[in-house]
Design an enzyme around this catalytic site. Structure first.
Site, PDB file in Angstrom:
ATOM      1  CG  ASP A 135      -2.441   1.680   1.183  1.00  0.00           C
ATOM      2  OD1 ASP A 135      -2.474   1.216   0.007  1.00  0.00           O
ATOM      3  OD2 ASP A 135      -2.072   1.344   2.071  1.00  0.00           O
ATOM      4  CB  CYS A 195     -21.757  -3.694   2.284  1.00  0.00           C
ATOM      5  SG  CYS A 195     -21.447  -3.911   0.619  1.00  0.00           S
ATOM      6  CB  CYS A 199     -22.387   3.102   3.829  1.00  0.00           C
ATOM      7  SG  CYS A 199     -21.826   4.676   3.956  1.00  0.00           S
ATOM      8  CB  CYS A 245     -19.345  -1.148   4.282  1.00  0.00           C
ATOM      9  SG  CYS A 245     -17.642  -0.706   3.798  1.00  0.00           S
TER      10      CYS A 245
END
Length: 374
Positions: A135, A195, A199, A245
């Site tokens: 990442d 999910c 939110c 989520c």
């Protein structure tokens, strides 16, 4: 079995021994659709003020655009599934909710050394070049992990695994070696929309699409300015990230396997009170979050989040602590303190408004004293 197949089997076994829970290989050019998808998201502005995504768009669209010699990508996953339901803490308004991944040691530090060891084995056995990523580079790990068979990108855009649900850290090894690839994973969300439905800020324009500008994970971590007013109430007591989520995904029921890398949350980060957090100074902040991703956002942004959570807490005992932050050296913190005070104690805020407005030099903080509350 060919020599390449033997090497792949050795790599797979070594990855398991190092503590990785998932292993897969994709061709470096396995996702020719990514440049167009990325451009559509950038054109829509869904990246918010993460300007680096636009600046690296050309390289981000393909591993070979970033490194022309890349032929294969090894994707590895580490399960960090929590032992308890992270959504339970959202009901405890006087405590701060920190995203599950940030309760561990920084996963970059945990995984990168293991990746380097595995990449070193590949380089020794094949004489191929290797590059390791966690990442930290313009590499789209999630769609590549889908191509490598680790799972699929769910409707919340996070990788979902049949074995580990939505709780996988990803790392990647790019190599010039031609390795046998794994089959891509089919999308297996079916008609489920849990999910999307959960939110709190309606951050998904459509299934498989995420507008970061509305996402609490982005707003509490990446966003550098004041939290937009419309999202402050929905933040609740989320002070770093948002797990809603991820936590509601039905596939998480399979995410209870043992973890060799011991990615378990630090207990002291799981039940922190807002009262203790709002009193942190820079030294205390760094000590408490040493080794945690939380430390990267700095004290100012962290206190901004904590003060928004206090404003949502309905805990009037916190008013004196909020008032102390009205004099903070950071305008970002002062503005959040004004909002929290006006939410908790509007009469007290009215008493203080003239005195503080008279000495306030920041226009955004001035506006917090007078604009309508969201």
């Amino acid at each position: 079995m060919t020599s390449t197949e033997k090497l792949t089997a050795e790599l797979r076994g070594r990855a398991a021994a190092l503590g990785f829970d998932s292993f897969g290989i994709a061709a470096a050019d396995a996702r020719p659709d990514l440049p167009d998808k990325l451009r559509q998201a950038l054109d829509a502005g869904w990246h918010g003020d993460m300007d680096w995504m636009a600046e690296t768009a050309q390289r981000r669209g393909s591993p070979r655009a970033m490194w022309p010699d890349a032929r294969s990508v090894i994707l590895l996953g580490v399960n960090y599934g929590p032992e308890t339901d992270p959504l339970a803490l959202l009901g405890e308004k006087s405590h701060g909710a920190i995203s599950v991944y940030a309760r561990n040691r920084d996963y970059h530090e945990i995984i990168k050394g293991k990746l380097k060891e595995l990449a070193g084995l590949l380089a020794r056995r094949s004489s191929a070049e290797v590059k390791v990523f966690v990442d930290t580079a313009p590499l789209m790990e999630k769609p590549l992990a889908e191509a490598a068979g680790l799972g699929w990108q769910g409707k919340h855009t996070v990788l979902v695994s049949r074995e580990f649900g939505s709780w996988l850290f990803l790392g990647a090894i790019l190599t010039s070696a031609e390795l046998p690839v794994d089959k891509p994973h089919k999308v297996s969300c079916g008609s489920c929309t849990k999910c999307l439905d959960i939110c709190p800020t309606a951050a998904f324009p459509a299934p498989y699409q995420l507008d970061s500008r509305r996402c609490l994970a982005y707003l509490t971590v990446e966003h550098k300015g004041p939290i937009p007013k419309e999202f402050r109430g929905p933040m609740g007591n989320r002070i770093y990230g948002c797990d809603d989520c991820l936590a509601v995904c039905p596939w998480n029921k399979f995410a209870s396997a043992s973890r060799e890398l011991k990615l378990r949350g630090r207990p002291e980060l799981e039940r922190l009170t807002l009262a203790e957090l709002v009193q942190l100074d820079d030294v205390g902040f760094r000590e408490l979050f040493a080794g945690s991703p939380v430390k990267r956002i700095g004290l100012g942004r962290f206190l901004r989040n904590v003060l928004i959570a206090i404003g949502n807490s309905q805990n009037h005992a916190l008013v004196p602590l909020v008032e102390q932050r009205l004099r903070d050296e950071s305008a970002l913190v002062r503005g959040a303190a004004v909002w929290a005070l006006r939410r908790l104690a509007p009469e007290r805020a009215a008493q203080l408004r003239l005195a503080f407005s008279a000495v306030e030099s920041d226009e955004a903080v001035q506006a917090e004293w007078t604009e309508e509350l969201a």
